[in-house]
Design an enzyme around this catalytic site. Structure first.
Site, PDB file in Angstrom:
ATOM      1  N   ARG A 162       0.874  -1.193  -0.024  1.00 20.51           N
ATOM      2  CA  ARG A 162      -0.106   0.073  -0.111  1.00 20.51           C
ATOM      3  C   ARG A 162       1.029   1.183  -0.019  1.00 20.51           C
ATOM      4  O   ARG A 162       1.865   1.474   0.876  1.00 20.51           O
ATOM      5  CB  ARG A 162      -0.999  -0.046   1.373  1.00 20.51           C
ATOM      6  CG  ARG A 162      -1.690   1.363   1.494  1.00 20.51           C
ATOM      7  CD  ARG A 162      -2.563   1.062   2.622  1.00 20.51           C
ATOM      8  NE  ARG A 162      -3.292   2.478   2.760  1.00 20.51           N
ATOM      9  CZ  ARG A 162      -3.316   3.505   3.956  1.00 20.51           C
ATOM     10  NH1 ARG A 162      -2.763   2.866   4.953  1.00 20.51           N
ATOM     11  NH2 ARG A 162      -3.725   4.513   3.791  1.00 20.51           N
ATOM     12  N   HIS A 187      -2.925  10.830   1.086  1.00 19.94           N
ATOM     13  CA  HIS A 187      -2.314  10.585   2.178  1.00 19.94           C
ATOM     14  C   HIS A 187      -1.503  11.739   2.738  1.00 19.94           C
ATOM     15  O   HIS A 187      -0.161  11.972   2.837  1.00 19.94           O
ATOM     16  CB  HIS A 187      -1.270   9.607   1.973  1.00 19.94           C
ATOM     17  CG  HIS A 187      -0.829   8.732   3.440  1.00 19.94           C
ATOM     18  ND1 HIS A 187      -1.077   7.486   3.840  1.00 19.94           N
ATOM     19  CD2 HIS A 187      -0.677   9.243   4.660  1.00 19.94           C
ATOM     20  CE1 HIS A 187      -0.857   7.163   4.963  1.00 19.94           C
ATOM     21  NE2 HIS A 187      -0.673   8.148   5.542  1.00 19.94           N
ATOM     22  N   GLU A 242      -7.148   8.263   6.772  1.00 24.33           N
ATOM     23  CA  GLU A 242      -7.352   9.115   8.246  1.00 24.33           C
ATOM     24  C   GLU A 242      -7.974  10.173   8.315  1.00 24.33           C
ATOM     25  O   GLU A 242      -7.267  11.241   8.525  1.00 24.33           O
ATOM     26  CB  GLU A 242      -5.773   8.765   9.003  1.00 24.33           C
ATOM     27  CG  GLU A 242      -5.461   7.642   9.102  1.00 24.33           C
ATOM     28  CD  GLU A 242      -3.966   7.440   9.726  1.00 24.33           C
ATOM     29  OE1 GLU A 242      -3.413   8.436   9.906  1.00 24.33           O
ATOM     30  OE2 GLU A 242      -3.834   6.412  10.388  1.00 24.33           O
ATOM     31  N   ASN A 254      -7.135   1.366  10.241  1.00 20.56           N
ATOM     32  CA  ASN A 254      -5.692   1.624  10.897  1.00 20.56           C
ATOM     33  C   ASN A 254      -5.899   1.545  12.286  1.00 20.56           C
ATOM     34  O   ASN A 254      -6.680   2.117  12.968  1.00 20.56           O
ATOM     35  CB  ASN A 254      -5.221   2.837  10.628  1.00 20.56           C
ATOM     36  CG  ASN A 254      -4.626   2.980   8.817  1.00 20.56           C
ATOM     37  OD1 ASN A 254      -4.888   2.195   8.206  1.00 20.56           O
ATOM     38  ND2 ASN A 254      -4.049   4.285   8.628  1.00 20.56           N
ATOM     39  N   TYR A 275      -3.849   1.080  15.973  1.00 22.09           N
ATOM     40  CA  TYR A 275      -2.394   1.101  16.653  1.00 22.09           C
ATOM     41  C   TYR A 275      -2.513   0.888  18.019  1.00 22.09           C
ATOM     42  O   TYR A 275      -1.993  -0.215  18.858  1.00 22.09           O
ATOM     43  CB  TYR A 275      -1.803   2.481  16.668  1.00 22.09           C
ATOM     44  CG  TYR A 275      -1.153   2.564  15.128  1.00 22.09           C
ATOM     45  CD1 TYR A 275       0.071   2.050  14.713  1.00 22.09           C
ATOM     46  CD2 TYR A 275      -2.056   3.316  14.320  1.00 22.09           C
ATOM     47  CE1 TYR A 275       0.666   2.253  13.787  1.00 22.09           C
ATOM     48  CE2 TYR A 275      -1.574   3.536  12.898  1.00 22.09           C
ATOM     49  CZ  TYR A 275      -0.208   2.960  12.400  1.00 22.09           C
ATOM     50  OH  TYR A 275       0.307   3.018  11.294  1.00 22.09           O
ATOM     51  N   GLU A 335      -3.222  -0.281   7.783  1.00 25.94           N
ATOM     52  CA  GLU A 335      -2.263  -0.162   8.876  1.00 25.94           C
ATOM     53  C   GLU A 335      -2.293  -0.836  10.220  1.00 25.94           C
ATOM     54  O   GLU A 335      -3.297  -0.636  10.811  1.00 25.94           O
ATOM     55  CB  GLU A 335      -1.955   1.268   9.022  1.00 25.94           C
ATOM     56  CG  GLU A 335      -1.334   1.992   8.130  1.00 25.94           C
ATOM     57  CD  GLU A 335      -1.404   3.611   8.104  1.00 25.94           C
ATOM     58  OE1 GLU A 335      -1.059   4.152   9.248  1.00 25.94           O
ATOM     59  OE2 GLU A 335      -1.499   4.556   7.114  1.00 25.94           O
TER      60      GLU A 335
END
Ligand SMILES: *[C@@H]1O[C@H](CO)[C@@H](O)[C@H](O)[C@H]1NC(C)=O
Ligand SMILES: *[C@@H]1O[C@H](CO)[C@@H](O)[C@H](O)[C@H]1NC(C)=O
Ligand SMILES: *[C@@H]1O[C@H](CO)[C@@H](O)[C@H](O)[C@H]1NC(C)=O
Ligand SMILES: *[C@@H]1O[C@H](CO)[C@@H](O)[C@H](O)[C@H]1NC(C)=O
Length: 492
Positions: free
Chosen positions: A97, A142, A187, A329, A331, A398
């Site tokens: 990606r 992005h 995002e 995504n 985290y 991600e």
């Protein structure tokens, strides 16, 4: 992989008192890695590229970046196509990606002038990936907004919907014959909250509770317009899929009190629900609780109407259902507590939400305190997406952890092993339709306001060295082993 490294990996998963079992990954789970244009390409003013809002911010406000660094050269990936593709291929990963820099192909923002040398760079990258059996996944945005559009208000100018559509058309025209997986926008929270409210990402504005909400509206409308453009004019011929990537941390109530449960729900709606709810629920609109809290506080502050601009019926119809998959995504996780209303004063989205987030100090910590390894939070967010957003196919676009060790990144390895175990429970027990696991990031990169101070990479990059030498980390060996064995270890 050398025996020595294998021993280290085994050591990590076995202690004197525990046993491990091995678990197979589903055959159709794709293992991938990712990057983004500004963070790796460098060549910021080469071959006709225009200026982006990131170029402008790092050159005029070095104080915004902790180590005062820039992405002017970054990993120099603009000059290392073959080498980078080889790094991916050598690990056996199936997908890559990456993102396209808007001002590299449209230096003046508008589609009146296409920079063919910029187009050629992405053509070579796409062709090299395909020639090596790696599927390209392309993000249109992005965060590299052409500077001219930033000067016109960027994501707070409603015309961005038109600008973005023109750009998307150029991208689909040039690359859509070979690219079959598209992410419109990466995002939205980082684009709107971090950039217009918190001031830490470009353009670095702090107009909280106002600019972030206008931005959210325009991001959703731009995404929807681009989705329909692809559906109506490209998909029948190009046969790809298109969606959006949303960063969703998990928010766990701090206690079992009703107030903290409600606060955790509000925290989710103010963090990612404002973007996911309009696209992935039949309402096509912002979450009710989000609208209510902003409207009530706006009134208390003396505003004539809510600081959150609303959608028309027509806009709602256009936004609803605009994704072929949920790009996630993930985290980390936080605890959320309810808090008393702030005194009336300058507006902010934090005051609107009336929540307080914190992390458990016992959670495994990486090179930056905001990143903690909380594997159970990963399973919870996946279940939440299934239950609240129509059980979509989920592409994890991600996931990653910044180790404080340069090469022997044992915590990052543990992070991925633990999260892959949770992922297996999500798929096998919770029946969540996860299709892709994409490691952030292929190599250490320019990490925005953190500059080069944290490294998520599978490869370490020597940013002092002109050649930007890439060196494999332990996590790279972990994924190389994983692509061959397709097996993760679990302690029992
Ligand atoms: C932005 O966020 C960071 C980290 O959450 C925080 O330390 C900082 O105070 C915030 N700044 C503003 C202006 O909200
Ligand atoms: C909340 O309730 C559950 C089960 O009812 C319990 O296991 C958990 O420890 C409680 N959490 C807190 C923070 O009190
Ligand atoms: C890597 O770190 C682990 C755990 O801290 C340690 O046991 C091992 O010896 C280290 N390996 C190398 C090559 O430094
Ligand atoms: C620089 O890196 C390239 C790969 O991009 C490699 O082929 C070359 O040998 C390196 N040169 C030096 C001087 O290290």
């Amino acid at each position: 992989m050398g025996n020595c490294k294998l021993l280290v990996l085994l050591y990590l998963f076995s202690t004197a008192t525990s046993l491990t079992i091995s678990r197979k990954l589903p055959d159709d789970l794709v293992l991938a890695t990712a990057s983004s244009s500004y963070q790796i390409e460098g060549a910021w003013n080469e071959d006709g590229k225009g200026e982006s809002m990131w170029d402008r911010m790092v050159h005029t406000r070095p104080d915004k970046i902790v180590d005062h660094s820039t992405g002017d050269v970054a990993c120099d990936s603009y000059h290392k196509i073959k080498h980078d593709v080889e790094l991916i291929k050598s690990m056996g990963l199936e997908q890559y990606r990456f993102s396209i820099s808007w001002p590299r192909i449209l230096p003046y923002g508008y589609a009146n002038h296409i920079n063919l040398r910029g187009v050629q760079y992405y053509n070579e990258l796409i062709d090299e990936l395909i020639a090596n059996g790696i599927t390209p996944v392309v993000t249109l945005y992005h965060w590299e907004l052409p500077q001219i559009f930033q000067e016109l208000g960027g994501w707070t100018n409603a015309l961005i919907v038109e600008w973005f559509e023109q750009y998307a058309r150029v991208v689909f025209d040039h690359f859509g014959d070979r690219v079959k997986l598209w992410i419109t926008i990466n995002e939205p929270k980082q684009i709107c909250w971090f950039a217009y409210s918190n001031g830490s990402l470009a353009p670095g504005l702090e107009i909280s509770g106002i600019a972030d909400y206008i931005c959210a509206r325009n991001v959703l409308l731009s995404h929807a317009r681009t989705f329909h453009l692809y559906k109506n004019f490209y998909q029948s011929v190009q046969k790809g899929k298109i969606g959006i990537t949303i960063d969703c941390p998990w928010m766990e109530p701090a206690t079992n009190s009703t107030n903290d449960y409600k606060a955790a729900d509000r925290a989710r709606q103010f963090d990612f629900g404002l973007y996911a709810h309009p696209i992935f629920t039949p309402t096509g609109d912002f979450p009710e609780i989000f609208k209510k809290f902003i409207a009530e506080r706006s009134r208390a502050e003396g505003y004539q109407q809510s600081r959150l601009p609303s959608f028309s019926e027509n806009e709602i119809r256009n936004i609803r259902g605009t994704a072929d998959f949920f790009g996630l995504n993930y985290y980390t996780t936080s605890y959320t507590k309810d808090r008393k209303p702030h005194p009336i004063g300058k507006p902010s989205s934090l005051k609107d939400s009336r929540i307080e987030n914190y992390k458990d100090p016992n959670w495994l910590i990486g090179a930056d305190p905001s990143f903690r390894s909380v594997p159970w939070g990963f399973r919870k967010i996946l279940k939440y997406i299934k239950q609240n957003y129509g059980d979509p196919d989920v592409f994890i676009t991600e996931i990653g952890f910044p180790d404080s060790e340069k090469f022997n990144d044992t915590k990052t390895v543990k992070y991925h092993n633990d999260h892959l175990n949770e992922l297996l429970d999500s798929i096998q027990v919770d029946d969540v339709k996860v299709k892709t696991y994409t490691v952030w990031s292929l190599m250490d990169v320019f990490e925005w306001m953190r500059g080069y101070t944290v490294g998520f990479g599978l490869y370490h990059v020597d940013f002092q060295d002109n050649n930007r030498t890439r060196t494999p980390k332990l996590s790279r060996e972990f994924f190389h082993t994983l692509t061959r064995t397709r097996t993760v270890m679990q302690e029992i």
